[in-house]
Write a protein that holds these residues in place. Structure first.
Motif, PDB file in Angstrom:
ATOM      1  N   ILE A 266       1.149  -1.468   0.144  1.00 38.78           N
ATOM      2  CA  ILE A 266      -0.213   0.147   0.068  1.00 38.78           C
ATOM      3  C   ILE A 266       0.897   1.099  -0.070  1.00 38.78           C
ATOM      4  O   ILE A 266       1.814   1.485   0.843  1.00 38.78           O
ATOM      5  CB  ILE A 266      -1.062  -0.326   1.212  1.00 38.78           C
ATOM      6  CG1 ILE A 266      -2.125  -1.199   1.171  1.00 38.78           C
ATOM      7  CG2 ILE A 266      -1.217   0.866   1.421  1.00 38.78           C
ATOM      8  CD1 ILE A 266      -2.708  -1.383   2.543  1.00 38.78           C
ATOM      9  N   GLU A 267      -0.104   2.476  -0.792  1.00 38.49           N
ATOM     10  CA  GLU A 267       1.571   3.542  -1.072  1.00 38.49           C
ATOM     11  C   GLU A 267       0.274   4.716  -0.872  1.00 38.49           C
ATOM     12  O   GLU A 267      -0.493   4.560  -0.314  1.00 38.49           O
ATOM     13  CB  GLU A 267       0.988   3.800  -2.256  1.00 38.49           C
ATOM     14  CG  GLU A 267       2.259   2.894  -3.221  1.00 38.49           C
ATOM     15  CD  GLU A 267       2.405   3.050  -4.293  1.00 38.49           C
ATOM     16  OE1 GLU A 267       1.489   3.677  -4.956  1.00 38.49           O
ATOM     17  OE2 GLU A 267       3.343   2.228  -5.577  1.00 38.49           O
ATOM     18  N   CYS A 268       1.147   5.503   0.377  1.00 37.64           N
ATOM     19  CA  CYS A 268       0.697   6.568   1.012  1.00 37.64           C
ATOM     20  C   CYS A 268       0.452   8.539  -0.096  1.00 37.64           C
ATOM     21  O   CYS A 268       2.222   8.386  -0.675  1.00 37.64           O
ATOM     22  CB  CYS A 268       1.129   6.991   2.316  1.00 37.64           C
ATOM     23  SG  CYS A 268       0.130   8.502   3.262  1.00 37.64           S
ATOM     24  N   HIS A 269      -0.495   8.823  -0.366  1.00 38.72           N
ATOM     25  CA  HIS A 269      -0.461  10.430  -1.458  1.00 38.72           C
ATOM     26  C   HIS A 269      -0.979  11.082  -0.650  1.00 38.72           C
ATOM     27  O   HIS A 269      -1.905  12.134  -1.615  1.00 38.72           O
ATOM     28  CB  HIS A 269      -1.033   9.352  -2.400  1.00 38.72           C
ATOM     29  CG  HIS A 269      -0.752   8.456  -3.551  1.00 38.72           C
ATOM     30  ND1 HIS A 269       0.323   8.450  -3.941  1.00 38.72           N
ATOM     31  CD2 HIS A 269      -0.572   7.125  -2.877  1.00 38.72           C
ATOM     32  CE1 HIS A 269       0.691   7.171  -4.531  1.00 38.72           C
ATOM     33  NE2 HIS A 269      -0.179   6.417  -4.548  1.00 38.72           N
ATOM     34  N   ALA A 270      -0.587  10.797   1.308  1.00 38.81           N
ATOM     35  CA  ALA A 270      -1.728  12.024   1.597  1.00 38.81           C
ATOM     36  C   ALA A 270      -1.076  13.221   1.776  1.00 38.81           C
ATOM     37  O   ALA A 270       0.394  12.870   1.391  1.00 38.81           O
ATOM     38  CB  ALA A 270      -2.198  11.430   3.084  1.00 38.81           C
ATOM     39  N   PRO A 271      -1.282  14.453   1.731  1.00 43.43           N
ATOM     40  CA  PRO A 271      -0.575  15.393   2.697  1.00 43.43           C
ATOM     41  C   PRO A 271      -0.311  15.766   3.664  1.00 43.43           C
ATOM     42  O   PRO A 271      -0.499  15.088   4.604  1.00 43.43           O
ATOM     43  CB  PRO A 271      -1.858  16.266   2.693  1.00 43.43           C
ATOM     44  CG  PRO A 271      -3.064  15.979   2.529  1.00 43.43           C
ATOM     45  CD  PRO A 271      -3.280  14.612   1.829  1.00 43.43           C
ATOM     46  N   GLY A 272       1.219  16.561   3.931  1.00 42.25           N
ATOM     47  CA  GLY A 272       1.615  16.639   4.945  1.00 42.25           C
ATOM     48  C   GLY A 272       1.420  16.811   6.103  1.00 42.25           C
ATOM     49  O   GLY A 272       1.686  16.360   6.687  1.00 42.25           O
ATOM     50  N   ASN A 273      -0.461  17.354   6.019  1.00 42.02           N
ATOM     51  CA  ASN A 273      -0.643  17.266   7.698  1.00 42.02           C
ATOM     52  C   ASN A 273      -2.029  16.512   7.597  1.00 42.02           C
ATOM     53  O   ASN A 273      -2.793  16.632   8.649  1.00 42.02           O
ATOM     54  CB  ASN A 273      -1.716  19.195   7.490  1.00 42.02           C
ATOM     55  CG  ASN A 273      -2.494  19.140   6.248  1.00 42.02           C
ATOM     56  OD1 ASN A 273      -3.144  18.789   5.333  1.00 42.02           O
ATOM     57  ND2 ASN A 273      -3.145  20.274   6.264  1.00 42.02           N
ATOM     58  N   ALA A 274      -1.813  15.428   6.990  1.00 36.65           N
ATOM     59  CA  ALA A 274      -2.826  13.785   7.002  1.00 36.65           C
ATOM     60  C   ALA A 274      -2.551  13.704   8.414  1.00 36.65           C
ATOM     61  O   ALA A 274      -1.445  13.343   8.552  1.00 36.65           O
ATOM     62  CB  ALA A 274      -2.448  13.319   5.979  1.00 36.65           C
ATOM     63  N   ASP A 275      -3.393  12.358   8.932  1.00 39.99           N
ATOM     64  CA  ASP A 275      -3.347  12.104  10.444  1.00 39.99           C
ATOM     65  C   ASP A 275      -1.895  10.976  10.114  1.00 39.99           C
ATOM     66  O   ASP A 275      -1.487  11.315  11.315  1.00 39.99           O
ATOM     67  CB  ASP A 275      -4.670  11.203  10.606  1.00 39.99           C
ATOM     68  CG  ASP A 275      -6.209  12.210  11.136  1.00 39.99           C
ATOM     69  OD1 ASP A 275      -5.407  13.487  11.579  1.00 39.99           O
ATOM     70  OD2 ASP A 275      -6.457  11.842  11.426  1.00 39.99           O
ATOM     71  N   CYS A 276      -2.361  10.327   9.250  1.00 40.11           N
ATOM     72  CA  CYS A 276      -1.337   9.245   8.874  1.00 40.11           C
ATOM     73  C   CYS A 276       0.489  10.110   9.215  1.00 40.11           C
ATOM     74  O   CYS A 276       1.191   9.231   9.111  1.00 40.11           O
ATOM     75  CB  CYS A 276      -1.754   8.578   7.825  1.00 40.11           C
ATOM     76  SG  CYS A 276      -1.015   8.918   6.805  1.00 40.11           S
ATOM     77  N   ARG A 277      -0.041  11.245   8.611  1.00 38.60           N
ATOM     78  CA  ARG A 277       1.923  12.245   8.849  1.00 38.60           C
ATOM     79  C   ARG A 277       1.659  12.825   9.751  1.00 38.60           C
ATOM     80  O   ARG A 277       3.452  13.032   9.618  1.00 38.60           O
ATOM     81  CB  ARG A 277       1.919  12.505   7.364  1.00 38.60           C
ATOM     82  CG  ARG A 277       1.635  11.775   5.441  1.00 38.60           C
ATOM     83  CD  ARG A 277       2.105  12.182   4.476  1.00 38.60           C
ATOM     84  NE  ARG A 277       2.751  12.151   3.755  1.00 38.60           N
ATOM     85  CZ  ARG A 277       2.806  10.970   2.630  1.00 38.60           C
ATOM     86  NH1 ARG A 277       4.433  11.048   3.394  1.00 38.60           N
ATOM     87  NH2 ARG A 277       2.904  10.413   2.340  1.00 38.60           N
ATOM     88  N   MET A 278       1.448  13.133  11.001  1.00 31.48           N
ATOM     89  CA  MET A 278       1.908  13.646  12.067  1.00 31.48           C
ATOM     90  C   MET A 278       2.258  12.686  13.762  1.00 31.48           C
ATOM     91  O   MET A 278       1.768  11.443  13.221  1.00 31.48           O
ATOM     92  CB  MET A 278       0.203  14.091  13.008  1.00 31.48           C
ATOM     93  CG  MET A 278      -0.803  14.872  12.065  1.00 31.48           C
ATOM     94  SD  MET A 278      -0.400  15.782  11.355  1.00 31.48           S
ATOM     95  CE  MET A 278      -0.153  17.308  12.945  1.00 31.48           C
TER      96      MET A 278
END
Length: 104
Positions: free
Chosen positions: A13-25
């Motif tokens: 699975i790849e992450c394409h979330a923006p830098g402020n997404a919960d998964c990047r906090m």
């Protein structure tokens, strides 16, 4: 667009979330434990901030995707490019396909 998708080769699975997404906090310190505000492992002065690598991917990509799949149907059919939801289950993460997402 989905924040998390099955990779083109269908192996992860790849992450394409923006830098402020919960998964990047997460805190800017070397810790494995934090809550939504700060580090809870060793120094609560380290606040949670965005821009980090996705913390969910190591959990769901640590084994074969069918071992972390939590959706209906077994065995799971892997659809490269399709959006997924990743859920924290207390001690681990699981994934399933987003409802209504048929993009491949």
């Amino acid at each position: 667009m989905s924040d998390h998708k099955i990779s083109a080769d269908g192996l992860s699975i790849e992450c394409h979330a923006p830098g402020n997404a919960d998964c990047r906090m997460r805190p800017d310190c070397d810790t494995e434990r934090w809550d939504e505000f700060y580090c809870t492992a060793h120094d609560p002065s380290h606040p949670v901030i965005g821009g980090h690598d996705c913390w969910k991917l190591p959990w769901v990509n640590s084994t074969m995707l069918d071992e972390t799949y939590s959706g209906p149907g077994a065995p799971v059919t892997i659809y490269p490019g399709r959006g997924v939801r990743i859920s924290w289950e207390g001690d681990y993460c699981t994934w399933d396909y987003e409802r209504g997402n048929t993009n491949a």
